[in-house]
Design a protein around this motif. Structure first.
Motif, PDB file in Angstrom:
ATOM      1  N   CYS A 111       0.817  -1.217   0.000  1.00 10.75           N
ATOM      2  CA  CYS A 111       0.000   0.000   0.000  1.00 10.75           C
ATOM      3  C   CYS A 111       0.851   1.269   0.000  1.00 10.75           C
ATOM      4  N   GLY A 112       2.055   1.195   0.580  1.00  7.66           N
ATOM      5  CA  GLY A 112       2.912   2.375   0.626  1.00  7.66           C
ATOM      6  C   GLY A 112       2.529   3.369   1.710  1.00  7.66           C
ATOM      7  N   ARG A 113       1.544   3.018   2.543  1.00 10.19           N
ATOM      8  CA  ARG A 113       1.062   3.980   3.543  1.00 10.19           C
ATOM      9  C   ARG A 113       1.118   3.443   4.972  1.00 10.19           C
ATOM     10  N   CYS A 114       1.169   2.116   5.154  1.00  6.59           N
ATOM     11  CA  CYS A 114       1.086   1.579   6.519  1.00  6.59           C
ATOM     12  C   CYS A 114       2.446   1.652   7.219  1.00  6.59           C
ATOM     13  N   CYS A 143       5.188  -0.450   5.533  1.00  6.12           N
ATOM     14  CA  CYS A 143       5.672   0.166   4.296  1.00  6.12           C
ATOM     15  C   CYS A 143       6.604   1.329   4.623  1.00  6.12           C
ATOM     16  N   CYS A 181       3.399  -5.542   4.696  1.00  8.74           N
ATOM     17  CA  CYS A 181       2.312  -4.558   4.550  1.00  8.74           C
ATOM     18  C   CYS A 181       0.974  -5.162   4.979  1.00  8.74           C
ATOM     19  N   VAL A 182       0.192  -4.397   5.732  1.00  8.46           N
ATOM     20  CA  VAL A 182      -1.095  -4.918   6.224  1.00  8.46           C
ATOM     21  C   VAL A 182      -2.084  -5.139   5.077  1.00  8.46           C
TER      22      VAL A 182
HETATM   23 ZN   LIG Z   1       1.522  -1.066   3.516  1.00 10.16          ZN
END
Ligand SMILES: [Zn+2]
Length: 243
Positions: free
Chosen positions: A83-86, A89, A97-98
């Motif tokens: 996702c690049g956001r958790c 990441c 990554c979740v």
């Molecule tokens: Zn992630």
């Protein structure tokens, strides 16, 4: 487009070639015209049924190469989608990554004429690398790369032991560790595999049917042991790996 898919889990007989709608790339995605997609063991697990449900019908294929529609660029696809956001990441632990998904496992993959993937997950392939060669790389070599460099941070001159050395990820680990300048020890089974693994670059190869590899590694490293063990087997070899 045509796609190889299955409507229910089972053996090879559940796979069918059918016409399905061409995927529409979403924001940030590109459409790949598939030129080759390798069969990975992951595809067998997905077809037989995973411990979690996946949407059916399902198109397998995690190891995908092709051209980007519109530009014609030759690319290999990284099937690990994050996702690049958790939190993970943010710590560069993308495989944790979740919202981690694998192309061809959690979502439709490349056993089709087209597949839509995030543009960030496509990497150029040199012109002199054949499609079918590039298609064997993503899952095995990506996994091995993470083990050898991201996790173990192997340095030139270090000793690396690779167990289960005839499998795809293990072969990748042998080649990557060797290119990194490590001295590579490998364990496999059978004379034919020993020769093959040696030919792939392993410096010392043990036949587990013939030798107590753990004791021999200890002896061959002057009782120092190795710096890194790439454990491709599990419980059966833990003790020997950690002695
Ligand atoms: Zn992630």
């Amino acid at each position: 487009m045509r796609a190889a898919l299955f409507h229910q889990h089972g053996g090879p007989e559940v796979v069918r070639l059918e016409e399905v709608p061409r995927p529409e790339p979403e924001a940030g995605e590109v459409l790949i015209r598939v030129r080759a997609a390798a069969m990975n063991h992951l595809d067998l697990w997905a077809r037989r049924g995973l411990p979690f449900a996946i949407p059916l019908p399902h198109i397998g294929g995690s190891d995908v190469v092709g051209t980007v529609e519109g530009t014609g660029e030759r690319v290999v696809v990284n099937p690990g989608l994050w996702c690049g956001r958790c939190t993970y990441c943010a710590r560069a632990q993308e495989p944790l990554c979740v919202r981690y998904r694998i192309l061809g496992e959690h979502i439709d993959g490349g056993f089709a004429e087209f597949v839509a993937v995030p543009a960030t997950h496509t990497y150029p392939i040199p012109d002199d690398v054949a499609w079918e060669v590039a298609a064997c790389l993503p899952v095995s070599y990506g996994t091995a790369w993470r083990a050898v460099f991201t996790q173990a941070a192997v340095r030139p001159g270090e000793k690396v032991l690779v167990l289960g050395a005839s499998g795809g990820t293990a072969i990748a680990a042998i080649q990557i560790a060797k290119l990194a300048g490590a001295r590579v020890f490998a364990v496999t089974r059978g004379a034919e595999n020993v020769e093959r693994v040696r030919g792939l670059g392993a410096d010392v190869v043990y036949d587990r049917a013939e030798a107590d590899w753990s004791a021999e590694v200890f002896r061959d490293t002057d009782k120092q042991g190795v710096d890194v063990v790439i454990e491709n087997v599990g419980e059966a070899t833990w003790k020997g790996s950690l002695r």
